[in-house]
Design an enzyme around this catalytic site. Structure first.
Site, PDB file in Angstrom:
ATOM      1  N   ASP A   4      -1.436  12.445   5.946  1.00 22.43           N
ATOM      2  CA  ASP A   4      -0.822  11.337   5.215  1.00 22.43           C
ATOM      3  C   ASP A   4      -1.536  11.117   3.885  1.00 22.43           C
ATOM      4  OD1 ASP A   4       0.704   9.123   4.600  1.00 22.43           O
ATOM      5  OD2 ASP A   4      -0.437   7.754   5.883  1.00 22.43           O
TER       6      ASP A   4
ATOM      7  N   LYS B  44      -2.810  11.316  12.982  1.00 17.39           N
ATOM      8  CA  LYS B  44      -2.624  11.112  11.539  1.00 17.39           C
ATOM      9  C   LYS B  44      -3.976  11.051  10.835  1.00 17.39           C
ATOM     10  CE  LYS B  44      -1.303   7.084   9.483  1.00 17.39           C
ATOM     11  NZ  LYS B  44      -1.887   6.775   8.173  1.00 17.39           N
TER      12      LYS B  44
ATOM     13  N   ARG C 239      -4.473   0.757  15.669  1.00 17.00           N
ATOM     14  CA  ARG C 239      -5.359  -0.154  16.412  1.00 17.00           C
ATOM     15  C   ARG C 239      -4.971  -0.524  17.838  1.00 17.00           C
ATOM     16  NH1 ARG C 239      -5.634  -3.724  11.143  1.00 17.00           N
ATOM     17  NH2 ARG C 239      -3.575  -2.761  11.075  1.00 17.00           N
TER      18      ARG C 239
ATOM     19  N   ASP D 272       2.406  13.320  -8.044  1.00 14.75           N
ATOM     20  CA  ASP D 272       1.846  13.892  -9.270  1.00 14.75           C
ATOM     21  C   ASP D 272       2.960  14.690  -9.936  1.00 14.75           C
ATOM     22  OD1 ASP D 272       0.011  15.025 -11.190  1.00 14.75           O
ATOM     23  OD2 ASP D 272      -1.597  14.654  -9.750  1.00 14.75           O
TER      24      ASP D 272
ATOM     25  N   LYS E  70       0.187  10.989   0.907  1.00 10.72           N
ATOM     26  CA  LYS E  70       1.141  10.345  -0.023  1.00 10.72           C
ATOM     27  C   LYS E  70       1.054  10.965  -1.408  1.00 10.72           C
ATOM     28  CE  LYS E  70       1.174   5.941   2.482  1.00 10.72           C
ATOM     29  NZ  LYS E  70       0.075   6.133   3.437  1.00 10.72           N
TER      30      LYS E  70
ATOM     31  N   THR F 103       4.731  -0.965   2.045  1.00  5.81           N
ATOM     32  CA  THR F 103       4.991  -2.294   2.627  1.00  5.81           C
ATOM     33  C   THR F 103       4.074  -3.361   2.025  1.00  5.81           C
ATOM     34  OG1 THR F 103       3.690  -1.518   4.478  1.00  5.81           O
ATOM     35  CG2 THR F 103       6.056  -1.674   4.835  1.00  5.81           C
TER      36      THR F 103
HETATM   37  O1  C5P Z   1      -3.556   0.069  13.204  1.00  2.88           O
HETATM   38  P1  C5P Z   1      -2.091   0.169  12.846  1.00  2.88           P
HETATM   39  O2  C5P Z   1      -1.198   0.475  14.024  1.00  2.88           O
HETATM   40  O3  C5P Z   1      -1.637  -1.009  12.043  1.00  2.88           O
HETATM   41  O4  C5P Z   1      -2.038   1.447  11.897  1.00  2.88           O
HETATM   42  C1  C5P Z   1      -0.860   1.852  11.295  1.00  2.88           C
HETATM   43  C2  C5P Z   1      -1.101   3.061  10.446  1.00  2.88           C
HETATM   44  O5  C5P Z   1       0.074   3.305   9.682  1.00  2.88           O
HETATM   45  C3  C5P Z   1      -2.233   2.925   9.435  1.00  2.88           C
HETATM   46  O6  C5P Z   1      -2.815   4.216   9.244  1.00  2.88           O
HETATM   47  C4  C5P Z   1      -1.541   2.466   8.184  1.00  2.88           C
HETATM   48  O7  C5P Z   1      -2.207   2.847   7.012  1.00  2.88           O
HETATM   49  C5  C5P Z   1      -0.210   3.217   8.295  1.00  2.88           C
HETATM   50  N1  C5P Z   1       0.877   2.598   7.571  1.00  2.88           N
HETATM   51  C6  C5P Z   1       1.295   1.296   7.756  1.00  2.88           C
HETATM   52  N2  C5P Z   1       2.336   0.773   7.059  1.00  2.88           N
HETATM   53  C7  C5P Z   1       2.968   1.530   6.178  1.00  2.88           C
HETATM   54  C8  C5P Z   1       2.590   2.845   5.951  1.00  2.88           C
HETATM   55  C9  C5P Z   1       1.527   3.351   6.679  1.00  2.88           C
HETATM   56  O8  C5P Z   1       0.736   0.599   8.583  1.00  2.88           O
HETATM   57  N3  C5P Z   1       3.998   1.030   5.553  1.00  2.88           N
END
Ligand code: C5P
Length: 240
Positions: A63, A36, A218, A68, A65, A127
């Site tokens: 991603d 991503k 992460r 527009d 998003k 979220t």
């Molecule tokens: O590090 P982690 O597993 O939390 O990363 C989750 C990824 O998903 C990040 O790129 C974050 O921006 C994205 N994301 C999220 N929650 C959302 C939409 C996207 O954590 N509702």
């Protein structure tokens, strides 16, 4: 589900700021098929990075998003298709017409470029927004109701799926049908830190609830060995 199938459903979030850091991660993650690229990395490195990732035999989940006027989103979708995005996000709050234009543009561009149409995924309510913030921007202060409303609108507009929190997977699949793809971030194996994610779920459970793809950052990217963390996730979640 076997490990190969599970591996195909894991999207690793490249939440880094440079091409160098992105490539270091990709090279450590042999079995991962989809990466991503979000706003941070894309605004830093631009479309050339997408070509580099694809030349390594990997797919890109772009991603951005998009949100527009329909014409602008349609044009952006066409550019994304030209750069080979495999998956692409847009904000469903941009409206039905905007999403329909995005879908049409994706089909048109894919035909013109003789490539596959990317999967278009709608973001419903971020979220980071709670009822209080929805009220602030004049929306009905009921997150779940808004998620449904927007997911339904997205489906009517012809998008391929939605991005949602793990808690919403089951109900969205039930209400909107199995065909609508569900992509879930907020995934944490039992051995991983929650970081700033509030509503988390293990990869195995999220898949059992019906998720088609999991976005994991992460727990994999910050692990001492990203490849080992990825393999551990496959072992724990496969053959449920
Ligand atoms: O590090 P982690 O597993 O939390 O990363 C989750 C990824 O998903 C990040 O790129 C974050 O921006 C994205 N994301 C999220 N929650 C959302 C939409 C996207 O954590 N509702």
């Amino acid at each position: 589900m076997n490990k190969e199938d599970m591996a195909r459903r894991i999207i690793v979030a490249l939440d880094v700021g440079t091409k160098k850091d992105a490539l270091t991660l990709i090279n450590k993650l042999e079995g991962v098929e989809i990466f991503k690229v979000g706003l941070k990395l894309f605004t830093a490195e631009g479309p050339p990075l997408l070509d580099v990732i694809q030349n390594l035999g990997k797919k890109v989940f772009l991603d951005l998003k998009l949100h527009d006027i329909p014409n602008t989103v349609g044009d952006a979708v066409k550019s994304a298709v030209r750069h080979g995005a495999h998956m692409l996000t847009l904000h469903s709050s941009g409206g039905g017409e905007m999403m329909m234009r995005a879908v049409e543009s994706a089909f048109e561009a894919a035909e013109k470029e003789k490539t596959e149409k990317p999967l278009l995924l709608a973001v419903t309510i971020l979220t980071s927004l709670k009822n209080e913030q929805l009220e602030e921007i004049g929306m009905v202060p009921d997150t779940i109701a808004q998620v449904f409303r927007l997911a339904h609108l997205a489906q009517k507009a012809g998008v391929d799926g939605v991005v949602c929190s793990p808690q919403e997977i089951e109900i969205l699949k039930k209400e909107l049908g199995k065909e609508l793809l569900v992509v879930a971030p907020g995934i944490r194996p039992s051995w991983s830190d929650a970081h700033d994610q509030k509503r988390i779920m293990t990869p195995g459970l999220a898949i059992r609830k019906g998720a088609d793809y999991l976005v994991i950052g992460r727990p994999i990217t910050e692990a001492p060995s990203p490849q080992e963390a990825f393999m551990k996730i496959l072992e724990e979640s496969a053959d449920l």
